[in-house]
Design a protein around this motif. Structure first.
Motif, PDB file in Angstrom:
ATOM      1  N   GLU A 162     -27.809  83.784  31.875  1.00 33.28           N
ATOM      2  CA  GLU A 162     -26.373  83.572  31.416  1.00 33.28           C
ATOM      3  C   GLU A 162     -25.514  83.742  32.895  1.00 33.28           C
ATOM      4  OE1 GLU A 162     -24.855  83.274  28.397  1.00 33.28           O
ATOM      5  OE2 GLU A 162     -26.683  83.296  27.545  1.00 33.28           O
ATOM      6  N   HIS A 163     -24.680  82.841  32.931  1.00 31.48           N
ATOM      7  CA  HIS A 163     -24.015  82.842  34.414  1.00 31.48           C
ATOM      8  C   HIS A 163     -22.344  83.123  33.649  1.00 31.48           C
ATOM      9  CE1 HIS A 163     -27.203  81.174  36.481  1.00 31.48           C
ATOM     10  NE2 HIS A 163     -27.368  80.339  35.495  1.00 31.48           N
ATOM     11  N   ILE A 164     -22.102  84.478  34.205  1.00 28.68           N
ATOM     12  CA  ILE A 164     -20.698  84.932  33.945  1.00 28.68           C
ATOM     13  C   ILE A 164     -19.759  84.831  35.187  1.00 28.68           C
ATOM     14  CG2 ILE A 164     -19.289  86.759  33.248  1.00 28.68           C
ATOM     15  CD1 ILE A 164     -22.537  87.718  32.040  1.00 28.68           C
ATOM     16  N   PHE A 165     -18.674  83.934  35.164  1.00 29.64           N
ATOM     17  CA  PHE A 165     -17.714  83.864  36.392  1.00 29.64           C
ATOM     18  C   PHE A 165     -16.531  84.592  36.006  1.00 29.64           C
ATOM     19  CE2 PHE A 165     -14.622  81.182  38.587  1.00 29.64           C
ATOM     20  CZ  PHE A 165     -15.310  81.367  39.732  1.00 29.64           C
ATOM     21  N   LYS A 166     -16.310  85.265  37.044  1.00 34.89           N
ATOM     22  CA  LYS A 166     -15.224  86.361  37.240  1.00 34.89           C
ATOM     23  C   LYS A 166     -13.998  85.691  38.293  1.00 34.89           C
ATOM     24  CE  LYS A 166     -17.260  90.442  35.218  1.00 34.89           C
ATOM     25  NZ  LYS A 166     -17.415  91.699  35.212  1.00 34.89           N
ATOM     26  N   LYS A 167     -12.600  85.582  37.816  1.00 37.39           N
ATOM     27  CA  LYS A 167     -11.753  85.242  38.745  1.00 37.39           C
ATOM     28  C   LYS A 167     -10.454  85.633  38.614  1.00 37.39           C
ATOM     29  CE  LYS A 167      -9.636  81.099  40.335  1.00 37.39           C
ATOM     30  NZ  LYS A 167      -9.930  80.630  41.739  1.00 37.39           N
ATOM     31  N   LYS A 168      -9.703  86.117  39.577  1.00 33.19           N
ATOM     32  CA  LYS A 168      -8.434  86.618  39.379  1.00 33.19           C
ATOM     33  C   LYS A 168      -7.443  85.431  40.203  1.00 33.19           C
ATOM     34  CE  LYS A 168      -9.194  91.270  39.040  1.00 33.19           C
ATOM     35  NZ  LYS A 168      -8.760  91.628  37.741  1.00 33.19           N
ATOM     36  N   ARG A 169      -6.334  85.065  39.541  1.00 39.57           N
ATOM     37  CA  ARG A 169      -5.820  83.783  39.962  1.00 39.57           C
ATOM     38  C   ARG A 169      -4.959  84.477  41.149  1.00 39.57           C
ATOM     39  NH1 ARG A 169      -1.474  81.094  36.157  1.00 39.57           N
ATOM     40  NH2 ARG A 169      -0.577  83.280  36.165  1.00 39.57           N
ATOM     41  N   ARG A 170      -4.806  83.430  42.228  1.00 40.68           N
ATOM     42  CA  ARG A 170      -3.944  83.795  43.673  1.00 40.68           C
ATOM     43  C   ARG A 170      -4.541  85.109  44.322  1.00 40.68           C
ATOM     44  NH1 ARG A 170      -0.326  82.085  39.765  1.00 40.68           N
ATOM     45  NH2 ARG A 170       0.340  84.261  39.097  1.00 40.68           N
ATOM     46  N   LYS A 171      -5.758  85.718  43.941  1.00 36.69           N
ATOM     47  CA  LYS A 171      -6.122  86.889  44.881  1.00 36.69           C
ATOM     48  C   LYS A 171      -7.249  86.514  45.586  1.00 36.69           C
ATOM     49  CE  LYS A 171      -2.922  89.083  42.482  1.00 36.69           C
ATOM     50  NZ  LYS A 171      -1.601  89.222  43.172  1.00 36.69           N
ATOM     51  N   GLY A 172      -7.959  85.536  45.557  1.00 35.98           N
ATOM     52  CA  GLY A 172      -9.114  85.229  46.201  1.00 35.98           C
ATOM     53  C   GLY A 172     -10.417  85.960  45.695  1.00 35.98           C
ATOM     54  N   TYR A 173     -10.045  86.334  44.536  1.00 35.95           N
ATOM     55  CA  TYR A 173     -11.259  87.207  43.911  1.00 35.95           C
ATOM     56  C   TYR A 173     -12.104  86.226  42.996  1.00 35.95           C
ATOM     57  CZ  TYR A 173     -13.643  90.772  40.850  1.00 35.95           C
ATOM     58  OH  TYR A 173     -14.599  91.291  40.002  1.00 35.95           O
ATOM     59  N   GLU A 174     -13.302  86.012  43.414  1.00 35.29           N
ATOM     60  CA  GLU A 174     -14.258  85.486  42.435  1.00 35.29           C
ATOM     61  C   GLU A 174     -15.737  85.904  42.455  1.00 35.29           C
ATOM     62  OE1 GLU A 174     -14.642  81.394  43.683  1.00 35.29           O
ATOM     63  OE2 GLU A 174     -12.645  80.737  43.284  1.00 35.29           O
ATOM     64  N   ARG A 175     -16.428  86.151  41.494  1.00 35.01           N
ATOM     65  CA  ARG A 175     -17.478  86.964  41.413  1.00 35.01           C
ATOM     66  C   ARG A 175     -18.444  85.944  40.315  1.00 35.01           C
ATOM     67  NH1 ARG A 175     -15.881  88.780  45.125  1.00 35.01           N
ATOM     68  NH2 ARG A 175     -15.571  91.006  45.564  1.00 35.01           N
ATOM     69  N   THR A 176     -19.511  85.813  40.434  1.00 33.19           N
ATOM     70  CA  THR A 176     -20.675  85.358  39.581  1.00 33.19           C
ATOM     71  C   THR A 176     -21.856  86.471  39.229  1.00 33.19           C
ATOM     72  OG1 THR A 176     -20.346  83.131  40.518  1.00 33.19           O
ATOM     73  CG2 THR A 176     -22.391  83.529  39.300  1.00 33.19           C
ATOM     74  N   VAL A 177     -21.768  86.783  37.941  1.00 34.46           N
ATOM     75  CA  VAL A 177     -22.786  87.843  37.452  1.00 34.46           C
ATOM     76  C   VAL A 177     -23.711  87.205  36.720  1.00 34.46           C
ATOM     77  CG1 VAL A 177     -23.161  89.775  36.042  1.00 34.46           C
ATOM     78  CG2 VAL A 177     -20.995  89.616  37.428  1.00 34.46           C
ATOM     79  N   ASP A 178     -24.732  87.087  37.044  1.00 35.93           N
ATOM     80  CA  ASP A 178     -26.180  86.797  36.312  1.00 35.93           C
ATOM     81  C   ASP A 178     -26.625  87.552  35.544  1.00 35.93           C
ATOM     82  OD1 ASP A 178     -25.625  84.378  37.495  1.00 35.93           O
ATOM     83  OD2 ASP A 178     -26.992  84.560  39.318  1.00 35.93           O
ATOM     84  N   HIS A 179     -27.230  87.383  34.149  1.00 34.67           N
ATOM     85  CA  HIS A 179     -27.482  88.363  33.442  1.00 34.67           C
ATOM     86  C   HIS A 179     -28.823  87.528  32.378  1.00 34.67           C
ATOM     87  CE1 HIS A 179     -27.881  91.553  30.376  1.00 34.67           C
ATOM     88  NE2 HIS A 179     -27.398  90.622  29.492  1.00 34.67           N
ATOM     89  N   LYS A 180     -29.831  88.426  32.047  1.00 39.71           N
ATOM     90  CA  LYS A 180     -30.706  88.070  31.030  1.00 39.71           C
ATOM     91  C   LYS A 180     -30.732  88.885  30.014  1.00 39.71           C
ATOM     92  CE  LYS A 180     -33.833  84.661  33.670  1.00 39.71           C
ATOM     93  NZ  LYS A 180     -35.455  84.611  33.752  1.00 39.71           N
ATOM     94  N   GLN A 181     -30.914  88.617  28.847  1.00 38.83           N
ATOM     95  CA  GLN A 181     -30.732  89.696  27.761  1.00 38.83           C
ATOM     96  C   GLN A 181     -32.120  89.928  27.265  1.00 38.83           C
ATOM     97  OE1 GLN A 181     -27.935  91.131  26.192  1.00 38.83           O
ATOM     98  NE2 GLN A 181     -29.264  92.426  24.986  1.00 38.83           N
ATOM     99  N   THR A 182     -32.627  91.010  26.895  1.00 40.10           N
ATOM    100  CA  THR A 182     -33.878  91.541  26.742  1.00 40.10           C
ATOM    101  C   THR A 182     -34.060  91.520  25.347  1.00 40.10           C
ATOM    102  OG1 THR A 182     -33.222  93.819  26.786  1.00 40.10           O
ATOM    103  CG2 THR A 182     -34.272  92.886  28.741  1.00 40.10           C
TER     104      THR A 182
END
Length: 152
Positions: free
Chosen positions: A115-135
Motif C-alpha cells: 500500500e502506498h500512502i501519499f501525504k502532502k500539505k499544500r503550499r508548504k513543500g511537505y510530501e511523504r510517501t509511506v509504504d505499508h504491507k498489512q500482515t
C-alpha cells in the motif's frame, strides 16, 4: 418459516426450508441431532473480533494472530450459529463449546499487497510517501463436530 425458542438451553431453532420437513424439534439435543443427520454443516464464528461464515476445509485469511505459529491448532470457541441445509441453531449470544467443536489449523503468516500512502500539505513543500504491507494469518478450517450427548 418456523421458529421455536428453547428456554432451558437459551438456543433458538429455526427451520428455514421446512416445506417438505414436518419435524420441528422441541429440545436442543433434538435440534442438534437433526442437524447432525444432514450431509453438510456450516458455522458462524468469531475469529479475531469478526464474524465469518465457515464450512469444513475453508481457507480463512484474518488479521495477524501474534501468539500462534504455523501448524498450531486453534479451537474456535465463539460460535454464534450452527446450521445445515434444512435447520439452523442460533446461540444467544453463542452456542456452548461443549455442544459444537470447530478447530482451525494455522497454514501460514503472510502479508498483503504493498500500500502506498501519499501525504502532502499544500503550499508548504511537505510530501511523504509511506509504504505499508498489512500482515495476515491464514487458517484452514477443520471438521465441524456436533457432540452426540450434549447436555442442555
Amino acid at each position: 418459516m418456523t421458529s421455536l425458542t428453547l428456554s432451558a438451553a437459551t438456543l433458538r431453532v429455526v427451520a428455514t426450508r421446512g416445506l417438505h420437513t414436518q419435524t420441528v424439534p422441541t429440545t436442543t439435543p433434538g435440534a442438534l441431532s437433526l442437524i447432525r443427520s444432514q450431509p453438510s454443516h456450516y458455522v458462524v464464528a468469531s475469529v479475531a473480533g469478526r464474524k465469518y461464515l465457515l464450512t469444513p476445509r475453508d481457507l480463512l485469511t484474518v488479521p495477524r494472530l501474534k501468539d500462534v505459529k504455523v501448524g498450531d491448532v486453534i479451537k474456535l470457541s465463539d460460535i454464534h450459529e450452527l446450521g445445515s441445509r434444512e435447520y439452523t441453531v442460533r446461540g444467544s449470544p453463542t452456542i456452548p463449546p461443549e455442544q459444537v467443536r470447530v478447530e482451525a489449523t494455522v497454514v501460514e503468516h503472510t502479508k498483503g499487497k504493498m500500500e502506498h500512502i501519499f501525504k502532502k500539505k499544500r503550499r508548504k513543500g511537505y510530501e511523504r510517501t509511506v509504504d505499508h504491507k498489512q500482515t495476515y494469518t491464514r487458517l484452514r478450517i477443520g471438521p465441524i463436530d456436533i457432540v452426540e450427548n450434549a447436555s442442555s
